[in-house]
Design an enzyme around this catalytic site. Structure first.
Site, PDB file in Angstrom:
ATOM      1  N   HIS A 203     -88.297  56.284  29.566  1.00 22.93           N
ATOM      2  CA  HIS A 203     -87.586  55.274  29.600  1.00 22.93           C
ATOM      3  C   HIS A 203     -86.582  54.862  28.407  1.00 22.93           C
ATOM      4  CE1 HIS A 203     -90.529  52.927  28.234  1.00 22.93           C
ATOM      5  NE2 HIS A 203     -89.469  52.349  28.124  1.00 22.93           N
TER       6      HIS A 203
HETATM    7  C1  UD1 Z   1     -86.665  46.801  28.277  1.00 30.52           C
HETATM    8  C2  UD1 Z   1     -87.048  46.912  27.107  1.00 30.52           C
HETATM    9  C3  UD1 Z   1     -88.212  48.262  26.743  1.00 30.52           C
HETATM   10  C4  UD1 Z   1     -89.454  47.843  27.752  1.00 30.52           C
HETATM   11  C5  UD1 Z   1     -88.712  48.355  28.965  1.00 30.52           C
HETATM   12  C6  UD1 Z   1     -90.237  48.576  30.401  1.00 30.52           C
HETATM   13  C7  UD1 Z   1     -85.644  45.484  25.329  1.00 30.52           C
HETATM   14  C8  UD1 Z   1     -84.671  46.013  24.116  1.00 30.52           C
HETATM   15  N1  UD1 Z   1     -85.978  46.819  25.314  1.00 30.52           N
HETATM   16  O1  UD1 Z   1     -86.443  48.177  28.598  1.00 30.52           O
HETATM   17  O2  UD1 Z   1     -88.569  47.326  25.028  1.00 30.52           O
HETATM   18  O3  UD1 Z   1     -90.288  48.923  27.473  1.00 30.52           O
HETATM   19  O4  UD1 Z   1     -87.707  46.744  29.398  1.00 30.52           O
HETATM   20  O5  UD1 Z   1     -89.575  49.268  31.167  1.00 30.52           O
HETATM   21  O6  UD1 Z   1     -86.078  44.642  25.319  1.00 30.52           O
HETATM   22  N2  UD1 Z   1     -82.358  48.081  34.827  1.00 30.52           N
HETATM   23  C9  UD1 Z   1     -81.760  48.291  36.134  1.00 30.52           C
HETATM   24  N3  UD1 Z   1     -82.394  47.061  37.107  1.00 30.52           N
HETATM   25  C10 UD1 Z   1     -83.705  46.338  36.178  1.00 30.52           C
HETATM   26  C11 UD1 Z   1     -82.912  46.260  34.753  1.00 30.52           C
HETATM   27  C12 UD1 Z   1     -82.614  47.587  34.342  1.00 30.52           C
HETATM   28  O7  UD1 Z   1     -80.860  48.699  37.038  1.00 30.52           O
HETATM   29  O8  UD1 Z   1     -84.112  45.637  37.400  1.00 30.52           O
HETATM   30  C13 UD1 Z   1     -80.869  49.286  34.546  1.00 30.52           C
HETATM   31  C14 UD1 Z   1     -79.585  48.367  33.865  1.00 30.52           C
HETATM   32  O9  UD1 Z   1     -78.759  49.428  34.159  1.00 30.52           O
HETATM   33  C15 UD1 Z   1     -79.981  48.207  32.681  1.00 30.52           C
HETATM   34  C16 UD1 Z   1     -80.481  48.953  32.160  1.00 30.52           C
HETATM   35  O10 UD1 Z   1     -81.856  49.789  32.886  1.00 30.52           O
HETATM   36  O11 UD1 Z   1     -79.099  48.141  31.759  1.00 30.52           O
HETATM   37  C17 UD1 Z   1     -81.939  48.826  30.757  1.00 30.52           C
HETATM   38  O12 UD1 Z   1     -82.326  47.457  31.005  1.00 30.52           O
HETATM   39  P1  UD1 Z   1     -82.730  46.851  29.880  1.00 30.52           P
HETATM   40  O13 UD1 Z   1     -83.473  45.620  30.492  1.00 30.52           O
HETATM   41  O14 UD1 Z   1     -81.902  46.447  28.873  1.00 30.52           O
HETATM   42  O15 UD1 Z   1     -83.650  47.371  28.764  1.00 30.52           O
HETATM   43  P2  UD1 Z   1     -85.389  49.275  29.535  1.00 30.52           P
HETATM   44  O16 UD1 Z   1     -84.989  49.835  29.163  1.00 30.52           O
HETATM   45  O17 UD1 Z   1     -85.816  48.558  30.927  1.00 30.52           O
HETATM   46  N1  UDP Z   2     -95.595  51.203  35.376  1.00 31.09           N
HETATM   47  C1  UDP Z   2     -95.683  50.928  36.801  1.00 31.09           C
HETATM   48  N2  UDP Z   2     -95.108  51.655  37.656  1.00 31.09           N
HETATM   49  C2  UDP Z   2     -94.435  52.963  37.134  1.00 31.09           C
HETATM   50  C3  UDP Z   2     -94.293  53.015  35.481  1.00 31.09           C
HETATM   51  C4  UDP Z   2     -94.739  51.933  34.714  1.00 31.09           C
HETATM   52  O1  UDP Z   2     -96.620  49.565  37.232  1.00 31.09           O
HETATM   53  O2  UDP Z   2     -93.885  52.971  38.302  1.00 31.09           O
HETATM   54  C5  UDP Z   2     -96.155  50.533  34.106  1.00 31.09           C
HETATM   55  C6  UDP Z   2     -97.765  50.772  32.822  1.00 31.09           C
HETATM   56  O3  UDP Z   2     -98.875  51.106  34.165  1.00 31.09           O
HETATM   57  C7  UDP Z   2     -97.335  50.335  31.639  1.00 31.09           C
HETATM   58  C8  UDP Z   2     -96.106  49.812  32.703  1.00 31.09           C
HETATM   59  O4  UDP Z   2     -95.665  49.710  33.406  1.00 31.09           O
HETATM   60  O5  UDP Z   2     -98.339  49.335  32.570  1.00 31.09           O
HETATM   61  C9  UDP Z   2     -95.464  49.760  30.979  1.00 31.09           C
HETATM   62  O6  UDP Z   2     -94.468  49.467  30.942  1.00 31.09           O
HETATM   63  P1  UDP Z   2     -92.995  50.722  30.716  1.00 31.09           P
HETATM   64  O7  UDP Z   2     -93.153  51.949  30.476  1.00 31.09           O
HETATM   65  O8  UDP Z   2     -91.522  50.048  30.982  1.00 31.09           O
HETATM   66  O9  UDP Z   2     -92.838  49.685  28.987  1.00 31.09           O
HETATM   67  P2  UDP Z   2     -93.305  49.884  27.674  1.00 31.09           P
HETATM   68  O10 UDP Z   2     -94.883  49.810  28.164  1.00 31.09           O
HETATM   69  O11 UDP Z   2     -92.570  51.167  27.359  1.00 31.09           O
HETATM   70  O12 UDP Z   2     -92.504  48.723  26.860  1.00 31.09           O
END
Ligand code: UD1
Ligand code: UDP
Length: 352
Positions: A203
């Site tokens: 991601h």
């Molecule tokens: C965010 C965090 C990242 C973390 C991740 C956990 C920042 C900069 N990034 O990344 O550190 O590892 O969350 O998963 O804070 N979207 C949806 N539905 C949702 C949320 C997001 O469709 O409920 C899509 C949207 O198109 C959005 C994209 O995902 O533009 C990215 O979402 P965003 O929260 O900006 O960053 P993540 O990649 O989720």
């Molecule tokens: N996770 C989950 N379902 C999924 C993928 C991840 O419950 O389909 C959980 C995972 O076990 C961990 C957390 O989400 O606890 C990690 O989140 P993510 O990888 O989105 O973010 P990061 O840790 O890189 O910030």
């Protein structure tokens, strides 16, 4: 003590569940969800499954560019901090929700505590690294998961009010393992046999937004003779679609929506190997002694590599293939992230 906790993204719900539970035994907690994650499978499922109380406020900020998203959160957090006048604001991890809470609170008449302080990947191109550094430098209390994290803070001149408590995600993992079966139903649902499949997640924008890198990762996964389960973040699904990779991924991999925490940990514990660019998942693989191949060239969790359970390969196809053929050997007795009592220690320190 009155605590205002700010969460917003998937991993923060897991982290906050541990501390909330401890806090609410003797203290008052106001829980604010920024709305950074809003899809049911990225947000609601965690609240239901982990018994996290309904947030007192959901700011509904949603997706946007970094400044817009962070700014909108700050604008809405400021009056809430004024209204509730908490003794301390709790900020978790390294997302934009973390930074918004930290900046807003640090300029107000309240104290700020950072859970998961001191981590560094030393890659400032990642927004998370910026969020971590800035948050640590405005925090009044820093709750640190590892010895190296204490050293990082020391080298940046931060040595006061640093508490080495271990990792709250370890607490969460131990708790969920108590309530989940050794061979969970999700395996049967997906037609998987334990210890025979690869579990993959991707991601990070560096991997999802770069067509060449994403294609290399998908190629390597599609070549695998083992089953590959790939719960895809919405960002990743969109990129697969945009880069013309979705059809192939759907045909050759088990491409599924994100799953709840219990199911995900069940999938992790029974996988033969993990391929990921997630911070949290690198650690969970390590805790469960499942080999991890990390699709990045640096990590803020270096102990997982130093102890032997994790290998950093970036999106280099040769590196990914070699690691899939000969995964790292995971240690069974290393405990660099505490003993599973981080939540308890954080609340005890705040109370003191
Ligand atoms: C965010 C965090 C990242 C973390 C991740 C956990 C920042 C900069 N990034 O990344 O550190 O590892 O969350 O998963 O804070 N979207 C949806 N539905 C949702 C949320 C997001 O469709 O409920 C899509 C949207 O198109 C959005 C994209 O995902 O533009 C990215 O979402 P965003 O929260 O900006 O960053 P993540 O990649 O989720
Ligand atoms: N996770 C989950 N379902 C999924 C993928 C991840 O419950 O389909 C959980 C995972 O076990 C961990 C957390 O989400 O606890 C990690 O989140 P993510 O990888 O989105 O973010 P990061 O840790 O890189 O910030």
């Amino acid at each position: 003590m009155r605590v205002l906790s700010v969460v917003g993204a998937r991993p923060q719900f897991v982290k906050a569940s541990v501390v909330s539970q401890e806090l609410r035994e003797h203290h008052e907690e106001i829980l604010v969800h920024t709305g950074q994650h809003y899809d049911e499978e990225l947000s609601d499922v965690f609240f239901e499954e982990l018994d996290i109380p309904e947030p007192d406020h959901n700011l509904g900020v949603g997706s946007a560019g970094h400044a817009t998203q962070t700014g909108e959160m700050m604008i809405q957090l400021e009056p809430l901090i004024t209204e509730y006048d908490p003794d301390v604001v709790l900020s978790y991890g390294d997302t934009n929700s973390t930074l918004a809470a930290s900046i807003a609170a640090s300029k107000m008449d309240t104290e700020l505590a950072h859970v998961e302080a001191g981590l560094r990947s030393f890659n400032r191109d990642m927004p998370e690294e910026v969020n971590r550094v800035l948050t640590d430098h405005v925090s009044d209390y820093l709750f640190v998961p590892s010895r190296q994290a204490v050293q990082h803070l020391e080298s940046e001149g931060i040595s006061e009010s640093v508490y080495h408590v271990g990792d709250v995600m370890y607490d969460a993992l131990l708790q969920i393992r108590e309530s989940t079966a050794d061979e969970p139903a999700v395996l049967k649902r997906l037609g998987l046999e334990p210890d025979t499949y690869v579990l993959a997640t991707v991601h990070r924008p560096r991997n999802t937004d770069d067509a060449e890198r994403l294609a290399a990762i998908v190629d390597c996964l599609c070549e695998e003779s083992r089953d590959v389960v790939f719960p895809a973040h919405p960002r990743t699904l969109r990129s697969l679609e945009e880069h013309g990779l979705r059809e192939r991924a759907e045909r050759e991999l088990t491409l599924i929506d994100p799953v709840g925490y219990g199911d995900f940990v069940g999938l992790l514990a029974n996988a033969e190997v993990i391929v990921t660019d997630s911070g949290g998942i690198q650690k969970e693989a390590f805790f469960l002694t499942v080999p991890c191949i990390t699709l990045r060239t640096e990590t803020e969790w270096p102990e997982t590599v130093e102890e032997g359970g994790n290998v950093l390969v970036g999106a280099d196809p040769t590196g990914i293939r070699e690691a899939l053929a000969a995964p790292p050997v995971s240690p069974s007795d290393a405990e660099p992230y505490g003993d599973g009592t981080a939540g308890e220690q954080i609340v005890a320190a705040l109370t003191r």
